[in-house]
Design a protein around this motif. Structure first.
Motif, PDB file in Angstrom:
ATOM      1  N   ASP A   1     100.238 -47.130  80.469  1.00  0.00           N
ATOM      2  CA  ASP A   1      99.726 -48.480  80.688  1.00  0.00           C
ATOM      3  C   ASP A   1     100.820 -49.551  80.620  1.00  0.00           C
ATOM      4  N   ILE A   2     101.898 -49.313  81.341  1.00  0.00           N
ATOM      5  CA  ILE A   2     102.925 -50.328  81.555  1.00  0.00           C
ATOM      6  C   ILE A   2     103.336 -50.231  83.021  1.00  0.00           C
ATOM      7  N   TYR A   3     104.017 -51.259  83.509  1.00  0.00           N
ATOM      8  CA  TYR A   3     104.457 -51.231  84.897  1.00  0.00           C
ATOM      9  C   TYR A   3     105.656 -50.293  85.057  1.00  0.00           C
ATOM     10  N   ALA A   4     105.744 -49.647  86.211  1.00  0.00           N
ATOM     11  CA  ALA A   4     106.835 -48.712  86.471  1.00  0.00           C
ATOM     12  C   ALA A   4     108.189 -49.421  86.442  1.00  0.00           C
ATOM     13  N   THR A   5     108.219 -50.683  86.873  1.00  0.00           N
ATOM     14  CA  THR A   5     109.492 -51.420  86.837  1.00  0.00           C
ATOM     15  C   THR A   5     109.980 -51.594  85.398  1.00  0.00           C
ATOM     16  N   ALA A   6     109.028 -51.836  84.464  1.00  0.00           N
ATOM     17  CA  ALA A   6     109.402 -51.967  83.058  1.00  0.00           C
ATOM     18  C   ALA A   6     109.881 -50.628  82.508  1.00  0.00           C
TER      19      ALA A   6
ATOM     20  N   LYS B   1     111.327 -48.223  84.222  1.00  0.00           N
ATOM     21  CA  LYS B   1     112.670 -47.987  84.756  1.00  0.00           C
ATOM     22  C   LYS B   1     113.712 -48.766  83.961  1.00  0.00           C
ATOM     23  N   ARG B   2     113.351 -49.995  83.599  1.00  0.00           N
ATOM     24  CA  ARG B   2     114.279 -50.813  82.823  1.00  0.00           C
ATOM     25  C   ARG B   2     114.521 -50.193  81.446  1.00  0.00           C
ATOM     26  N   GLN B   3     113.461 -49.703  80.821  1.00  0.00           N
ATOM     27  CA  GLN B   3     113.592 -49.069  79.510  1.00  0.00           C
ATOM     28  C   GLN B   3     114.436 -47.804  79.596  1.00  0.00           C
ATOM     29  N   ILE B   4     114.220 -47.019  80.646  1.00  0.00           N
ATOM     30  CA  ILE B   4     114.995 -45.791  80.824  1.00  0.00           C
ATOM     31  C   ILE B   4     116.471 -46.109  81.028  1.00  0.00           C
ATOM     32  N   ALA B   5     116.747 -47.143  81.835  1.00  0.00           N
ATOM     33  CA  ALA B   5     118.135 -47.544  82.078  1.00  0.00           C
ATOM     34  C   ALA B   5     118.797 -48.043  80.793  1.00  0.00           C
ATOM     35  N   GLU B   6     118.045 -48.828  80.017  1.00  0.00           N
ATOM     36  CA  GLU B   6     118.589 -49.346  78.753  1.00  0.00           C
ATOM     37  C   GLU B   6     118.835 -48.221  77.768  1.00  0.00           C
ATOM     38  N   ALA B   7     117.928 -47.242  77.715  1.00  0.00           N
ATOM     39  CA  ALA B   7     118.099 -46.106  76.816  1.00  0.00           C
ATOM     40  C   ALA B   7     119.314 -45.269  77.220  1.00  0.00           C
ATOM     41  N   ALA B   8     119.478 -45.084  78.542  1.00  0.00           N
ATOM     42  CA  ALA B   8     120.629 -44.324  79.029  1.00  0.00           C
ATOM     43  C   ALA B   8     121.933 -45.052  78.696  1.00  0.00           C
ATOM     44  N   LYS B   9     121.918 -46.381  78.817  1.00  0.00           N
ATOM     45  CA  LYS B   9     123.100 -47.176  78.483  1.00  0.00           C
ATOM     46  C   LYS B   9     123.416 -47.075  76.998  1.00  0.00           C
ATOM     47  N   ALA B  10     122.367 -47.143  76.169  1.00  0.00           N
ATOM     48  CA  ALA B  10     122.562 -47.046  74.723  1.00  0.00           C
ATOM     49  C   ALA B  10     123.114 -45.678  74.339  1.00  0.00           C
ATOM     50  N   ASP B  11     122.590 -44.622  74.989  1.00  0.00           N
ATOM     51  CA  ASP B  11     123.084 -43.274  74.698  1.00  0.00           C
ATOM     52  C   ASP B  11     124.551 -43.137  75.094  1.00  0.00           C
ATOM     53  N   LYS B  12     124.895 -43.738  76.238  1.00  0.00           N
ATOM     54  CA  LYS B  12     126.278 -43.666  76.708  1.00  0.00           C
ATOM     55  C   LYS B  12     127.211 -44.398  75.745  1.00  0.00           C
TER      56      LYS B  12
END
Length: 256
Positions: A210-215, A217-228
């Motif tokens: 129950d969230i928008y796919a754009t949000a 994607k943003r969370q996934i990108a931020e998580a990937a950046k944090a992991d990196k």
């Protein structure tokens, strides 16, 4: 394009289809589908006798040069409609106008309520602005569609598709005439969109988020950046520890 693109697609990938009888032989209708892959806009029209018009960004049609002209011809041929996103309210209003024009001609209008491809194969919250407003303004029935396994054929970033059978389930038309004239009521728009998404969820068997796919994607990108960044920090800490150990050993040897 039904022959040159649709024919080979059906022959090579052999998509299975359920519910073809739910698509009217004539008259306007909205095909509201989940969105797993770039190829969704090719497989769905390929299995239907009627033309389906989707919307696409205008840049696909205005790129100069030979390649640009070929690209424009291809997207026109497969039923894509250019939408200018430079207006005051961007693609939203342009998509609504385009969808209404298609339906007023008595044709099929294809739309992805999620607004973008799913980043992980789950079904995300539908955006109420386009689908619901077009449906209520035109009175056209909404036909829920579930694309199945298309994300496995061509995941984002993969050029060569994997040869396997995708599936398409087409649900019964949904009638929202009871809300006619209420296309500017945000609560009605939300209710209509949620009802359509519920039907898509039942057809596809996807997990609903129950969230928008754009949000997402943003969370996934931020998580990937944090992991990196965490990995980079860990490597730096390890390198510093190795330098400190080497310095310590050198000092001990010197003292000895």
């Amino acid at each position: 394009m039904k022959v040159s693109v649709g024919g080979p697609l059906k022959m090579i990938f052999r998509p299975w289809v359920e519910g073809l009888e739910n698509v009217p032989a004539e008259g306007p209708a909205i095909l509201a589908s989940n969105h797993l892959s770039f190829s969704d806009s090719f497989f769905l029209p390929a299995v239907l006798d009627r033309k389906v018009t989707f919307i696409a960004k205008a840049e696909y049609f205005t790129t100069p040069g030979v390649k640009g002209r070929l690209t424009a011809a291809f997207f026109k041929g497969v039923g894509q409609l250019p939408v200018d996103r430079s207006g005051a309210r961007g693609a939203g209003e342009a998509a609504i106008r385009s969808g209404m024009d298609v339906l007023e001609r008595g044709e099929l209008f294809g739309i992805y309520p999620e607004g973008t491809r799913s980043p992980d194969g789950r079904l995300y919250r539908g955006k109420p602005g386009g689908l619901a407003r077009v449906a209520l303004a035109t009175g056209a029935p909404v036909i829920p569609v579930a694309m199945i396994d298309t994300e496995k054929i061509q995941p984002p970033g993969q050029v060569m598709p994997k040869i396997m059978r995708p599936g398409i389930r087409i649900g019964r038309p949904l009638d929202f005439s009871r809300y006619h004239g209420m296309e500017h009521d945000r609560f009605v728009l939300r209710a209509v969109t949620d009802e359509v998404m519920y039907e898509i969820m039942k057809l596809s068997g996807q997990e609903y988020v129950d969230i928008y796919a754009t949000a997402a994607k943003r969370q996934i990108a931020e998580a990937a950046k944090a992991d990196k960044e965490a990995e980079k920090a860990a490597r730096a800490a390890l390198a510093q520890a190795e330098r400190d150990q080497a310095k310590k050993e050198k000092s001990e040897r010197t003292e000895s």
